[in-house]
Design a protein around this motif. Sequence first.
Motif, PDB file in Angstrom:
ATOM      1  N   LEU A  41       0.851  -1.190   0.000  1.00  0.00           N
ATOM      2  CA  LEU A  41       0.000   0.000   0.000  1.00  0.00           C
ATOM      3  C   LEU A  41       0.885   1.238   0.000  1.00  0.00           C
ATOM      4  N   ARG A  42       0.621   2.125  -0.975  1.00  0.00           N
ATOM      5  CA  ARG A  42       1.384   3.368  -1.097  1.00  0.00           C
ATOM      6  C   ARG A  42       2.891   3.099  -1.105  1.00  0.00           C
ATOM      7  N   GLY A  43       3.263   2.035  -1.833  1.00  0.00           N
ATOM      8  CA  GLY A  43       4.664   1.708  -1.992  1.00  0.00           C
ATOM      9  C   GLY A  43       5.295   0.996  -0.819  1.00  0.00           C
ATOM     10  N   ARG A  44       4.504   0.674   0.220  1.00  0.00           N
ATOM     11  CA  ARG A  44       5.048  -0.008   1.402  1.00  0.00           C
ATOM     12  C   ARG A  44       4.487  -1.423   1.478  1.00  0.00           C
ATOM     13  N   ALA A  45       5.367  -2.409   1.636  1.00  0.00           N
ATOM     14  CA  ALA A  45       4.927  -3.794   1.788  1.00  0.00           C
ATOM     15  C   ALA A  45       4.260  -3.955   3.146  1.00  0.00           C
ATOM     16  N   VAL A  46       2.988  -4.347   3.157  1.00  0.00           N
ATOM     17  CA  VAL A  46       2.240  -4.547   4.405  1.00  0.00           C
ATOM     18  C   VAL A  46       2.218  -6.021   4.792  1.00  0.00           C
ATOM     19  N   LEU A  47       1.936  -6.886   3.813  1.00  0.00           N
ATOM     20  CA  LEU A  47       1.915  -8.326   4.040  1.00  0.00           C
ATOM     21  C   LEU A  47       2.749  -9.020   2.976  1.00  0.00           C
ATOM     22  N   ARG A  48       3.459 -10.084   3.405  1.00  0.00           N
ATOM     23  CA  ARG A  48       4.303 -10.828   2.466  1.00  0.00           C
ATOM     24  C   ARG A  48       4.056 -12.325   2.627  1.00  0.00           C
ATOM     25  N   ASP A  49       3.628 -12.955   1.534  1.00  0.00           N
ATOM     26  CA  ASP A  49       3.527 -14.423   1.463  1.00  0.00           C
ATOM     27  C   ASP A  49       2.721 -15.027   2.611  1.00  0.00           C
ATOM     28  N   VAL A  50       1.534 -14.492   2.844  1.00  0.00           N
ATOM     29  CA  VAL A  50       0.653 -15.017   3.890  1.00  0.00           C
ATOM     30  C   VAL A  50      -0.197 -16.142   3.315  1.00  0.00           C
ATOM     31  N   SER A  51      -0.157 -17.296   3.956  1.00  0.00           N
ATOM     32  CA  SER A  51      -1.007 -18.431   3.592  1.00  0.00           C
ATOM     33  C   SER A  51      -1.836 -18.809   4.808  1.00  0.00           C
ATOM     34  N   LEU A  52      -3.151 -18.939   4.591  1.00  0.00           N
ATOM     35  CA  LEU A  52      -4.066 -19.112   5.723  1.00  0.00           C
ATOM     36  C   LEU A  52      -5.368 -19.707   5.220  1.00  0.00           C
ATOM     37  N   SER A  53      -5.938 -20.634   5.971  1.00  0.00           N
ATOM     38  CA  SER A  53      -7.253 -21.164   5.641  1.00  0.00           C
ATOM     39  C   SER A  53      -8.083 -21.269   6.919  1.00  0.00           C
ATOM     40  N   VAL A  54      -9.392 -21.164   6.746  1.00  0.00           N
ATOM     41  CA  VAL A  54     -10.329 -21.247   7.859  1.00  0.00           C
ATOM     42  C   VAL A  54     -11.440 -22.219   7.474  1.00  0.00           C
ATOM     43  N   SER A  55     -11.773 -23.113   8.386  1.00  0.00           N
ATOM     44  CA  SER A  55     -12.775 -24.137   8.121  1.00  0.00           C
ATOM     45  C   SER A  55     -14.062 -23.859   8.877  1.00  0.00           C
ATOM     46  N   ALA A  56     -15.106 -24.553   8.500  1.00  0.00           N
ATOM     47  CA  ALA A  56     -16.383 -24.468   9.195  1.00  0.00           C
ATOM     48  C   ALA A  56     -16.193 -24.851  10.662  1.00  0.00           C
ATOM     49  N   GLY A  57     -16.860 -24.123  11.553  1.00  0.00           N
ATOM     50  CA  GLY A  57     -16.775 -24.405  12.976  1.00  0.00           C
ATOM     51  C   GLY A  57     -15.673 -23.679  13.713  1.00  0.00           C
TER      52      GLY A  57
END
Length: 249
Positions: free
Chosen positions: A13-29
């Motif tokens: 955002l605006r030339g600044r790295a905020v997040l890098r290579d985030v992997s995430l999953s969410v399941s039911a419950g």
Amino acid sequence: MSLFSVQNLSVALRGRAVLRDVSLSVSAGEMVGVIGPNGAGKSTLMRAALGLIPFEGTSLLAGMTAAARARHVAWMPQSREIAWPVSVEALVRLGRLPHGQGGTVADRRAVEAALDRMRLGPLRQRTATRLSGGEQARALIARALAQETPLLMADEPTAGLDPEHQLATLGTFRALAQGGQGVILSLHDLGQAARFCTRLVLLAEGGVLADGPPAEVLTRDRIARAFRIRAFHAETPEGPVFQPTGVIR
């Protein structure tokens, strides 16, 4: 079943790295709390996953059509402006639009259930724009509940609520997860995160610093590293208590 998934997600955002290579999953419950210091990327993660801002990587939600996404996820951003002077009941009924015109028996039941859960029955005919800030927040939460989607995402949903309604709202979200829905929310109150969430994702330093059960994420070393604070943590008959006690200089 995975309801939310991002792989190698990066955002600048605006030339600044905020997040890098985030992997995430969410399941039911699951009720997943996204925590982290200001600027860590909590809101950015949610908005990117929904395709609301540019990102690199892949996202299950961003790959859906708008209509499919509206039936899959109810989204509550931080901004809570109510644009039109409609009644509370009419506002909550808008949550049914992804399912049709909102006039079926199922629609009416969903609206009534949402009003009841957020204790808005006495306010149903009030003009939503004339409610207090906390009451407006509860009405918008009710609209999301009425949407009846497999996944609910909320960015700081308890901000502006008094303690009673903070606890009641988080209790409602926990009940949704226990009933089989997936819930993802960002929280600043670490005590609430520890008490209500089944899992915490700690964002710091541009990525996921920790991901797991609250007791495993909220360790002394991680809290000091991410937030620069000390905290008291104890287990009580009513659940865990987590209270920041001091700033690390």
